[in-house]
Enzyme design. Sequence first.
Site, PDB file in Angstrom:
ATOM      1  N   ASP A  20       0.808  -1.126   0.033  1.00 59.84           N
ATOM      2  CA  ASP A  20      -0.072  -0.127  -0.105  1.00 59.84           C
ATOM      3  C   ASP A  20       0.852   1.342   0.020  1.00 59.84           C
ATOM      4  O   ASP A  20       2.021   1.133   0.484  1.00 59.84           O
ATOM      5  CB  ASP A  20      -0.771  -0.098   1.350  1.00 59.84           C
ATOM      6  CG  ASP A  20      -1.854   1.023   1.215  1.00 59.84           C
ATOM      7  OD1 ASP A  20      -2.380   1.580   0.112  1.00 59.84           O
ATOM      8  OD2 ASP A  20      -2.399   1.543   2.250  1.00 59.84           O
TER       9      ASP A  20
ATOM     10  N   PHE B 149     -13.712  19.526  -4.403  1.00 57.18           N
ATOM     11  CA  PHE B 149     -12.920  18.954  -5.161  1.00 57.18           C
ATOM     12  C   PHE B 149     -13.368  17.298  -5.626  1.00 57.18           C
ATOM     13  O   PHE B 149     -14.339  16.724  -5.078  1.00 57.18           O
ATOM     14  CB  PHE B 149     -11.629  18.568  -4.124  1.00 57.18           C
ATOM     15  CG  PHE B 149     -10.778  17.497  -4.974  1.00 57.18           C
ATOM     16  CD1 PHE B 149      -9.675  18.141  -5.502  1.00 57.18           C
ATOM     17  CD2 PHE B 149     -10.617  16.344  -4.934  1.00 57.18           C
ATOM     18  CE1 PHE B 149      -8.737  17.632  -6.441  1.00 57.18           C
ATOM     19  CE2 PHE B 149      -9.669  15.312  -5.565  1.00 57.18           C
ATOM     20  CZ  PHE B 149      -8.537  16.089  -6.121  1.00 57.18           C
TER      21      PHE B 149
ATOM     22  N   GLY C 235      -5.122   3.482  -3.374  1.00 58.98           N
ATOM     23  CA  GLY C 235      -6.236   4.173  -3.639  1.00 58.98           C
ATOM     24  C   GLY C 235      -5.890   5.691  -4.159  1.00 58.98           C
ATOM     25  O   GLY C 235      -6.988   6.221  -4.329  1.00 58.98           O
TER      26      GLY C 235
END
Lengths: 1070, 342
Positions: A402, A545, A680
């Site tokens: 990750d 955003f 992610g």
Amino acid sequence: MICSLTICGGDEKRVDSRTIYVGHRPCPDTEAFIPSKFCDNRIVSSKYTVWNFLPKNLFEQFRRIANFYFLIIFLVQVIVDTPTSPVTSGLPLFFVITVTAIKQGYEDWLRHKADNEVNKYPVTVLEDGRSVKKESEKIKVGDVVEVVEDETFPCDLILLQSSREDGTCFVTTASLDGESNHKTHYTVPDTEKDLQALPATIECEQPQPDLYKFVGRMHIYKPEQEPAVRSLGPENLLLKGATLKNTKKISGVTVYTGMETKMALNYQGKSQKRSAVEKSINAFLLVYLCILISKAVVCTTLKYVWQSKEGQDEPWYNQKNQKEKDTNMYLKMFTDFLSFMVLFNFIIPVSMYVTVEMQKFLGSFFITWDKDFFDPEIQEGALVNTSDLNEELGQVEYVFTDKTGTLTQNNMEFIECCIDGFQYKHRDTRSELDGFTVTDGPVNKLQQKEKEELFLRALCLCHTVQVKEAGSEEVLTDQVDGIDGMQPQPEEERGFIASSPDEIALVRGAMEYGFTFLGLESKSMKIKNRENNIEEYKLLHVLNFDPVRRRMSVIVQTKSGETLLFCKGADSSIFPRVKPEEVDRIRMHVERNATEGYRTLCVAYKQLSAEEYAVADTGLREARLALQDREQKLMAMYNQVETGMSLIGATAVEDRLQEEAAETMEALQGAGMKVWVLTGDKMETAKSTCYACRLFQRGTELLELTVRTLEDGRLKREEKLLELFCVTLFNVNLKSWSTANQDYGFIIDGATLSLVMNPSREADASQYRSLFLQICQNCTAVLCCRMAPLQKAQIVKMVKNSKGSPITLSIGDGANDVSMILEAHVGIGIKGKEGRQAVRNSDYNLCFILPQFLYQFFCGYSQQPLYDAAYLTMYNICFTSMPILAYSLLEQHISMEILLDNAALYREIANNAMLRWRPFLYWTVLGIFQGLLFFFGVRFLFSNPALQDNGQVFGNWSYGTIVFTVLVFTVTLKLALDTRHWTWINHFVIWGSLAFYVFFSFFWGGIIWPFLKQQRLYFVFANMLSSVSAWLVIIILILLSLLPEILLVVLRKPRGPHSRQVYLFLPFPF
Amino acid sequence: MKNEGEATERPDNTAFTQQWLPAWQPILSAGIVIPGFLIIGLAFIGIGIGLFLTSQTIQVLEMDYTGIEKDSPCFRCTIQSVQNCTCEVTFSLSALFTGPVFFYYGLSNYFQNFRKYGVSKDYYQLTGDTQYFKSPRDVCSPYSYDSKNNPIVPCGAIANSMFNDTFELYQIINGTKKKVPLDGKGISWWTDYNIKYRNPLSVNGSFASAFDGTVKPINWPKAAYELDLTDPNNNGFLNQDFLVWMRRAALPQFRKLYRRITEGDYAMGLPAGNYSLTVHYNYPVLSFDGRKKLVFSNVSWMGGKNDFLGIAYLVVGSLCMVMAVVMLIVYAKFKFSEEDDA
């Protein structure tokens, strides 16, 4: 319509949606309140209960080839008249099964404990107007649950009410996807303050594992009115496992419980897989099984050939009884075959699994105990959740990591900015303009100062950061005083909360240069400027955003009535929207910063005239209220507003890498592992991190496969994908021919990946996958960004199942892995040699059983055992297992320091190298050699069985005992020869085993055992030791059988690291 | 679910948990192995010479008396119909056969190590437990009951097949036979005689009555309590010949101790001269193509004559020496090339 839908709610299993009655109240609009059945909120990660432990565990254990095999042997021994009693294989089997069961039971008990902690956690549930404390597992779908700050959500909730005024709450999902920043979630609009009597139903999809997807709607019934319908999205859903932050209290209604929560669904499918070592063991077992069967067949055949000679079958001194005479010939043959199987069954080492199990189990303690894995900040060491895969650590080919929190600290820091083309860098000295100075080029002081301040104001205003409310006590005084709500806290300690750590870094950056954001209070933002004056701005609009626009804006109104739009975003999304002449000045800086691995943002602003603002205002309001295509309308409006801006500057923020992350990455690559980053995060950030941690080197050629590269007007996405695949693959192959040393990095994003994984036509799936894999395998580093957790799992699974089934290692999930990744290669390096013991064990058993086989040729193939039953039983579990275990646990054939410095050594043991066929063959041949030696050595000695100086003769048990003594000493000393790292434990265990053997033999032969039907070993061992010849033959046989090993050790070119090699492999000169 | 509460304690900082246990790291370098091999080689050659010479000094006299050949003295006893056959085997010694002389009988192609044969005995009977006299264990079958269903004591194949040839040795001095005393004591393991096997207690002062209700093994000419009527300590299950037989041989070709010659004029050995051996030929071996033989041997500290051990030590010792030399050459070459590299 509503009625029909809610009625269907009854049979949940058949429809794709479920209906939830908030607070279990029947709603006025539906005719019947149908309580539907949902699972309870219990999390079960344990495998067994007290009741099913025994049968289930036994069943699972006997699914192992070896265990099942021994069970069969045991049953054969019980049923058929066999040479050895059932005890000889029953006892070791029982021992193995018991030890394994204890180990697995212990591990399951730990899981039970963890489950219980979660399931029994007290939770506040609103029931009939009262708050009731309940255990977490009792929560039912439809319950209204209260959660306070820093608590974990006990189940998946729809947020109904928050203690925050604006109807938001903040959560962190660190334990779900590893993102530790705060995410904002919203209450469902129009839910009444009084939750006790909220008549509403929620209709939502059935549980599914995607963390970021949720579709539902809420019907709120008001008396005398059409029910209001509110749509629900992921922003309303609070996931089990996430933690509430910076919000005092929230209430929500349970939608998914227990094993149906998204977290549980994401954790599912963690099936017990076989480790690669176990697979090799199984393969070797098969070989030994073949040897065993062929031995039994050979013996049976020879027996009948031999018997056919006259007088051999039934000499007068050994006649058969009536029953034997009556038995059918073929049945007899079969029984003989089984008897031989039983006699030789020890060739398959019963204790091999148990040694491996124990080694894994105890080895995991070393990981837990390792001080280097200990993180002083969180006061936690490494935690081994399952010991089953320990040895795989030594076999890793692919490392999946990750990014956020693993490679990086997830702790952004403002590094520098560029205002109007001039670079500003923070210096430690605060003397000069608060350390905020131009570090390149001359500058027009006055004009520049204006720009500076504008820029800093922009940073202070253009964000969605919240000021963290300090501890509750302080909040209380604030409320009481009410006058000086903005009691200035020490500025350095001021806490901010935002959905992205970048924003915090920017606000902090501005703070360091004199502009402090004080907070947002009823739509007005306060900032303190350099002169310590408080400026107030009215926040008119926030243009949120989103990843497509990749920018955000705010529209504020100054005290003087000016309306300003501040916008910040990625360079690629800002540059087209500002004046081109401004761009050139800044672009250089941005590009330089990006290559340095910083996250860059550009800041622009625009002044809105009253008319312009009016247009924008109405447009935005309309879009926001639109019920259909809200997203698109908003997007269009945003794009319309954010034009014609002027660029002020750019920022560079560093997401600091974990300590030594770069060194670790290089070491991993040096060790021959392929590192994949699955994150992610967005691509740019991830890419820069990869550069920063040297996963991508400067010379690495990047191959990108993302939504952006796929956006091609002419072709459909999938066609484009295929085309790109082919082009990329071609390039990779071509270039790897021409330039051997070219490294490739490959970048793919989640959307593209899902296209690869689930193409519209099923038929293409395998083709895409194989193309994808081929590309990936040619790349040293792969970056997958914008991944959902399940997609990460998909990737890992795909690689795992690819050709050669490589071993993969994944790192991620939360902070406790931080130190683990830094030190991962240490643990790997030290723990790499285990596999060998499996082979060793089997070769132990080959030279153990071979003399027994050879003895058959001298005893008329009558299945006479050579060794006593006690020796047969104890050989594996007592005499030889402990040294092996100690060896596998403690051996460090290369010292820790050298391993740490020299990651390339890992390549030697990776790929299960120790368990390959070559060493296996070597051990087997050696075992055969030794077996022959043992048997025939003693055979020649016994050509005259008068071995004592009193002329008395030795019998068959003496024969077996001499062979067995040689055997035990040889295998133990062979291990001793191989041990390079002698701790006191090794000494104790090796010499202890031998001493134990001698002691046991004396003991076993020294007593008339009342429970035995024969005392065949009585004083055999002692008598053997009284014979000088026996001593001499034991000594010479041990030496002779160790000779090949000694020679090999001496004559083999000394491998292993010499000092000069070590320096060669050092990642970089210090 | 992750269990966070588990490992909050700081790991123990001990040498064991951190895998820093002080360790001895021996390296089998050529510098140790070559001298080691030399020493081992020399020692082995030394031992080997000793063993070999010792083995050479041991005298052995072996005679097959099965009676296969027509002209052999015992040929006539091989004919089935002849009962209580006696034959005479003569031999002469040209020199003193140094004593103590051990008198073995040997059997070939005789499988005392058959599994079924091996378990075919009742240990409880042999410890004198009369309970088991009435009901022998199943493993004794088919030697547990006679045709009239009387229990056999001692039951089982081993006991039943006890070697029952007997021998008398005479020295022929001037045509007259002088009996050489044969010592039947101390031919079985001490523990077998003193601990492992026990006779049943006498009933009413009569040892034989302890065996009431049982029959002798089928092939035995007399019952267990009649094995040695002259010496009660050598009778029943404690008969030394019986004990020797009960210790099963490891291989199908074996010898067992029959008597020692330790007494009288022959304590120093068998003097040179002619000897006659009277064989009471009872034991049939031809049905399974077996052979019987007589062995006179003296023993040394290493036991009976066995050249194998000495030769093995000499071979392995020389092998070690050769390897030491080879290694020295290889090592020298290797070391020099190593230095060249550096």
